[in-house]
Design a protein around this motif. Structure first.
Motif, PDB file in Angstrom:
ATOM      1  N   GLY B 149       0.826  -1.023  -0.210  1.00 26.88           N
ATOM      2  CA  GLY B 149       0.097  -0.247  -0.166  1.00 26.88           C
ATOM      3  C   GLY B 149       0.991   1.499   0.498  1.00 26.88           C
ATOM      4  O   GLY B 149       0.551   2.017  -0.664  1.00 26.88           O
ATOM      5  N   GLY B 150       1.966   1.012   0.952  1.00 23.61           N
ATOM      6  CA  GLY B 150       2.630   2.247   0.590  1.00 23.61           C
ATOM      7  C   GLY B 150       3.308   2.328  -0.080  1.00 23.61           C
ATOM      8  O   GLY B 150       3.542   3.439  -0.790  1.00 23.61           O
ATOM      9  N   ALA B 153       1.426   3.892  -2.905  1.00 23.02           N
ATOM     10  CA  ALA B 153       1.527   5.670  -2.596  1.00 23.02           C
ATOM     11  C   ALA B 153       2.436   6.658  -2.929  1.00 23.02           C
ATOM     12  O   ALA B 153       2.275   7.659  -3.257  1.00 23.02           O
ATOM     13  CB  ALA B 153       0.978   5.502  -1.094  1.00 23.02           C
ATOM     14  N   THR B 154       3.586   5.821  -2.548  1.00 19.16           N
ATOM     15  CA  THR B 154       4.303   6.698  -3.160  1.00 19.16           C
ATOM     16  C   THR B 154       5.322   5.891  -4.842  1.00 19.16           C
ATOM     17  O   THR B 154       5.828   6.872  -5.445  1.00 19.16           O
ATOM     18  CB  THR B 154       5.960   6.441  -2.155  1.00 19.16           C
ATOM     19  OG1 THR B 154       6.951   4.870  -1.746  1.00 19.16           O
ATOM     20  CG2 THR B 154       5.239   6.375  -0.513  1.00 19.16           C
ATOM     21  N   VAL B 176     -10.009   1.206  -4.421  1.00 14.49           N
ATOM     22  CA  VAL B 176      -9.954   2.447  -3.039  1.00 14.49           C
ATOM     23  C   VAL B 176     -11.218   3.168  -3.138  1.00 14.49           C
ATOM     24  O   VAL B 176     -11.931   3.494  -4.099  1.00 14.49           O
ATOM     25  CB  VAL B 176      -9.142   3.949  -4.751  1.00 14.49           C
ATOM     26  CG1 VAL B 176      -8.665   5.040  -3.777  1.00 14.49           C
ATOM     27  CG2 VAL B 176      -7.685   3.303  -5.535  1.00 14.49           C
ATOM     28  N   PHE B 203      -3.835   7.296  -8.778  1.00 16.68           N
ATOM     29  CA  PHE B 203      -3.163   7.350  -7.275  1.00 16.68           C
ATOM     30  C   PHE B 203      -2.362   6.295  -6.904  1.00 16.68           C
ATOM     31  O   PHE B 203      -1.938   6.675  -6.284  1.00 16.68           O
ATOM     32  CB  PHE B 203      -4.560   6.043  -7.492  1.00 16.68           C
ATOM     33  CG  PHE B 203      -6.104   6.188  -7.011  1.00 16.68           C
ATOM     34  CD1 PHE B 203      -6.784   7.362  -6.164  1.00 16.68           C
ATOM     35  CD2 PHE B 203      -6.767   6.513  -7.857  1.00 16.68           C
ATOM     36  CE1 PHE B 203      -8.146   7.221  -5.583  1.00 16.68           C
ATOM     37  CE2 PHE B 203      -8.638   6.535  -7.943  1.00 16.68           C
ATOM     38  CZ  PHE B 203      -8.780   7.925  -7.106  1.00 16.68           C
ATOM     39  N   SER B 206      -0.055   8.760  -5.455  1.00 13.23           N
ATOM     40  CA  SER B 206      -0.612  10.059  -4.618  1.00 13.23           C
ATOM     41  C   SER B 206      -0.392  10.514  -3.327  1.00 13.23           C
ATOM     42  O   SER B 206      -0.830  11.069  -2.743  1.00 13.23           O
ATOM     43  CB  SER B 206      -1.900  10.206  -4.836  1.00 13.23           C
ATOM     44  OG  SER B 206      -2.663   9.145  -4.633  1.00 13.23           O
ATOM     45  N   GLU B 207       0.313   9.292  -2.602  1.00 12.59           N
ATOM     46  CA  GLU B 207       0.445   9.628  -1.482  1.00 12.59           C
ATOM     47  C   GLU B 207      -0.507   9.279  -0.707  1.00 12.59           C
ATOM     48  O   GLU B 207      -0.299  10.828   0.859  1.00 12.59           O
ATOM     49  CB  GLU B 207       0.839  10.953  -0.552  1.00 12.59           C
ATOM     50  CG  GLU B 207       3.051  10.637  -2.106  1.00 12.59           C
ATOM     51  CD  GLU B 207       3.809  11.713  -1.920  1.00 12.59           C
ATOM     52  OE1 GLU B 207       3.362  12.510  -0.926  1.00 12.59           O
ATOM     53  OE2 GLU B 207       3.949  11.730  -2.164  1.00 12.59           O
ATOM     54  N   GLY B 208      -2.215   9.179  -0.565  1.00 15.73           N
ATOM     55  CA  GLY B 208      -3.105   9.155   0.399  1.00 15.73           C
ATOM     56  C   GLY B 208      -3.327  10.508  -0.415  1.00 15.73           C
ATOM     57  O   GLY B 208      -4.398  10.896   0.896  1.00 15.73           O
ATOM     58  N   THR B 209      -3.358  11.329  -0.796  1.00 19.74           N
ATOM     59  CA  THR B 209      -4.517  12.638  -0.871  1.00 19.74           C
ATOM     60  C   THR B 209      -5.803  12.479  -1.946  1.00 19.74           C
ATOM     61  O   THR B 209      -6.186  13.365  -1.758  1.00 19.74           O
ATOM     62  CB  THR B 209      -2.927  13.746  -1.935  1.00 19.74           C
ATOM     63  OG1 THR B 209      -2.729  13.675  -2.772  1.00 19.74           O
ATOM     64  CG2 THR B 209      -1.838  13.986  -1.034  1.00 19.74           C
ATOM     65  N   VAL B 212      -7.699   6.243  -0.658  1.00 17.01           N
ATOM     66  CA  VAL B 212      -7.676   5.324   0.485  1.00 17.01           C
ATOM     67  C   VAL B 212      -7.511   3.428  -0.201  1.00 17.01           C
ATOM     68  O   VAL B 212      -8.029   3.473  -0.834  1.00 17.01           O
ATOM     69  CB  VAL B 212      -8.110   4.782   1.723  1.00 17.01           C
ATOM     70  CG1 VAL B 212      -6.991   3.526   2.580  1.00 17.01           C
ATOM     71  CG2 VAL B 212      -8.002   6.295   2.647  1.00 17.01           C
ATOM     72  N   CYS B 457      -5.340  14.078   3.844  1.00 15.60           N
ATOM     73  CA  CYS B 457      -3.875  14.393   3.958  1.00 15.60           C
ATOM     74  C   CYS B 457      -3.311  15.983   3.802  1.00 15.60           C
ATOM     75  O   CYS B 457      -2.491  16.595   3.175  1.00 15.60           O
ATOM     76  CB  CYS B 457      -2.619  13.810   3.164  1.00 15.60           C
ATOM     77  SG  CYS B 457      -3.006  11.890   3.443  1.00 15.60           S
TER      78      CYS B 457
END
Lengths: 465, 465
Positions: B149-150, B153-154, B176, B203, B206-209, B212, B457
């Motif tokens: 997941g991380g 996100a990155t 999501v 997504f 998108s760093e959680g912005t 999810v 975020c």
């Protein structure tokens, strides 16, 4: 209504003439008629009110700013070789043709990238890369005449994808003119980068609905070795399916893995006299460009034989390989000779490739139509080609019904309604089937954020529901 | 103000308790304090009001729906191994930790894909793939404890990227949960597909912005051969730069091409007693996993020698290769021993790698700091590591100034402010420098379209300007 639309576009054209050179605006009815549609079949289209031919990003910006002011819809267009009607025009719209913006802005060999305008022909990018000992892989069927701008708009693919990926995999950055005329730069010149949301790949495949691409930075890769080529013929479709599964399962990474079905093979035989055999149910064409291509294709050949191939032929000679590939390259021309054609483009999981071909045989029988299937077995992306008689209404209806049945079959097999040709007008209805209501809502939310007046391709894939 | 915020989160927690299991909501101050920040340095953070630990997508949806109703900010979090503060919390926010959603939902060998929940550890995906004779390439430094997941996100990278690409290159589709609790599915299970805008890669990174991620469909590739490994040492940085350019220009496609600078080499020598040499200005580590890896690395070794390498060592033994790689793997641990550290992450065009390292030597001298540089020379992505004394205000100020100087230098060389670690709180200010006003406007327009209440975020990379 028509008069309102006419006076609106007239006023737009009059205002635009102040901002761009005289030759950039075409309104001659004979000329604009040539810009009514792309190469799609059974899609609606009308000649546009005008055709705009910008030479610079500033021109594109002026066109979009003025279009926004007058509320005139704009249809961006590359070479017009698209097959989904994404570039089809309406009478109240103007077509923005990017073909004059065809400059190579930069070839940076050391950093393996080129920067090009959207009107550059894809084959010319490949040739420019080759001159530097580099390679631009994407090779859509229209590679000799389609343009990079259109390739970006549709995220075009081709036969190389099984090993090298699609257009989007080579786009590092874009310059895009937004619907209100502002100029946006996305992405970067570096191979990696995560600064902000990935807007580059939001525009790739957006079919002109979010903005107009005016510059493309493309990543290149080292030139591959000359490929080795193998052809295998099967008298049972399921054997070909077993061979595809076997090849994928073996860990082989061919640079090409194509399939032709029975109908396509017969059509090719009739055109090319290649003597592939009247009883052939399927042909697989495989290439490998690895250092150990010879031994990889030996393994692949053994897998094909074990799966029941009737005939297997291999060559390490690129010229001979190219001749073997002619069967694949002539698939569409051969099918075209049988009548009017409607070329589909669906993609299914690898394990479903021959199941889909079987379903299509049933669909052809049910609608009493000839449907040839060829395509990229290695990535599950097939091009069923429905042959019909455009002069016969019932035949047209049958073709359309068969086309819908094929698309439904691909979806039911866990696939997608389009692998590389795009949605356009042709499949805008199917998009909702695939994405569902939440998916469509989010697509439209993004569209609204970037084109709040809905002026870019309003009848394209994100047409108002 | 605090009391309003407190009563808001209290009401939120009270309402949420009706919808999710008791153990899913943590408010013990000692516990929530552990969720205040990720592994970033010099970023702001506060313990969150609560930590939510969903077990299902439905729980995530309930959390976000309730958060939207109460106007409570939500910070999604994976393993907390991020280095940019994207997962850092504020006192008025809740942290949504996905670590309990750690199931493998599907391993489909025939179609070469896995479907996993976001809390699955990246190394476990790689191990599961390996058990099937397949390969999941992304290998961020934290691979043993970070989660998918991380990584999504990155858009996490690693040492494999030079040949195989980054996390996003392997994401076929996502589930999501949107800011309002609706559940979106993006992408597909097929290798190719162009149905609609590419929301998957919007997504990714998108760093959680924007939402999810609760499920990830990952593409796998055939397992590569065991790599051959080469190490070359240089007593002049420019020679190492010439070697990198020579390797890239040769058409070689190594599976790893890493660089360590003088400071890093000394730190590694002090830790590991590898005797790399006190006069070494740079070390290059190269791996190849091709069929002809031996001859490819012979060519690479010749290029290094010609460029002036002092010492070149090669091995086809994977265990020996792994030992040689230890110099790279211990780079950060070795530098960590020198003091507090601030790990940067910038990416420049390939031709600018050693120019950037030279600039960083100047920056270190100017600020009287030790800065070690190591990273992915093959894709221009470097990790300058600033050593400072966290207990000394002037040292902290100098570290921050040096960090900013490095980031500015990368931008000036045509690079990006982050190659793989992300923007987060650490570089939110730099994002505007890189993207410019139009770029930022479009980023925010997309953010507004998906999270109109700005609850995801809110102090992350798309914080309100």
């Amino acid at each position: 209504m028509t008069s309102v639309r006419t006076s609106r576009t007239d006023a737009f054209v009059a205002d635009l003439r102040e901002l761009v050179p005289a030759g950039s605006i075409l309104t001659d009815p004979d000329v604009v008629a040539a810009y009514a549609s792309d190469q799609s079949r059974l899609t609606t289209s009308e000649p546009p009110a005008a055709v705009l031919i910008p030479h610079t990003t500033a021109h594109v910006s002026a066109c979009l700013q003025m279009a926004a002011r007058h509320g005139v819809p704009v249809i961006p267009r590359g070479a017009g070789s698209g097959l989904s009607g994404a570039a089809n025009a309406s009478a109240d719209a103007v077509v923005l043709s990017l073909h004059r913006m065809d400059a190579f802005l930069e070839v940076d060999t050391a950093n393996r990238l080129v920067v090009v305008q959207p009107g550059v022909v894809t084959a010319d990018v490949r040739a420019a890369a080759a001159r530097e000992g580099l390679f631009y892989p994407p090779d859509p069927g229209s590679v000799e005449f389609c343009t990079i701008g259109g390739n970006v708009a549709t995220n075009a693919g081709g036969m190389c994808c099984v090993r090298y990926g699609v257009t989007g995999d080579f786009v590092l950055g874009l310059e895009v003119v937004l619907a209100d005329g502002r100029i946006l730069r996305t992405g970067r010149r570096t191979v990696k980068g995560v600064a902000g949301l990935d807007l580059t790949h939001l525009f790739v495949g957006s079919e002109g609905t979010l903005g107009v691409v005016t510059e493309v930075t493309l990543r290149l890769v080292p030139a591959p070795r000359p490929p080795h080529t193998m052809v295998a013929t099967f008298d049972r479709l399921t054997d070909a399916g077993a061979a595809v599964a076997g090849i994928v399962g073996s860990g082989a990474t061919p640079s090409m893995l194509e399939i032709l079905d029975r109908t396509t093979v017969r059509a090719v035989d009739a055109l090319m006299h290649m003597d592939l055999g009247a009883d052939v149910a399927a042909v697989l064409l495989v290439q490998s460009d690895h250092a150990d291509a010879g031994s990889e294709l030996e393994r692949v050949a053994a897998i094909c034989s074990q799966a029941g191939a009737v005939d297997v032929m291999s060559t390490d000679d690129p010229a001979e390989g190219a001749m073997l590939l002619e069967a694949r390259r002539q698939a569409l021309p051969a099918l075209e000779r049988l009548g009017d054609w409607l070329l589909d483009d669906v993609c299914v999981p690898l394990t479903a490739v021959t199941t889909l071909i079987e379903s299509i045989e049933d669909i052809a029988a049910r609608h009493d139509l000839t449907i040839g299937v060829f395509g990229h077995a290695g990535d599950g992306n097939l091009h069923p080609t429905v042959i019909f008689d455009g002069g016969d209404d019932s035949s047209v209806r049958a073709a359309r019904a068969a086309f819908d049945d094929i698309t439904a079959a691909a979806l039911a097999l866990g696939g997608t309604v389009t692998g590389e040709h795009g949605v356009g007008r042709l499949k805008a209805g199917w998009l909702r089937e695939e994405l569902g209501p939440v998916g469509m809502d989010v697509q439209h939310a993004v569209k609204n954020a970037l084109d709040p007046l809905h002026l870019l391709c309003p009848e394209g894939m994100l047409r108002t529901p």
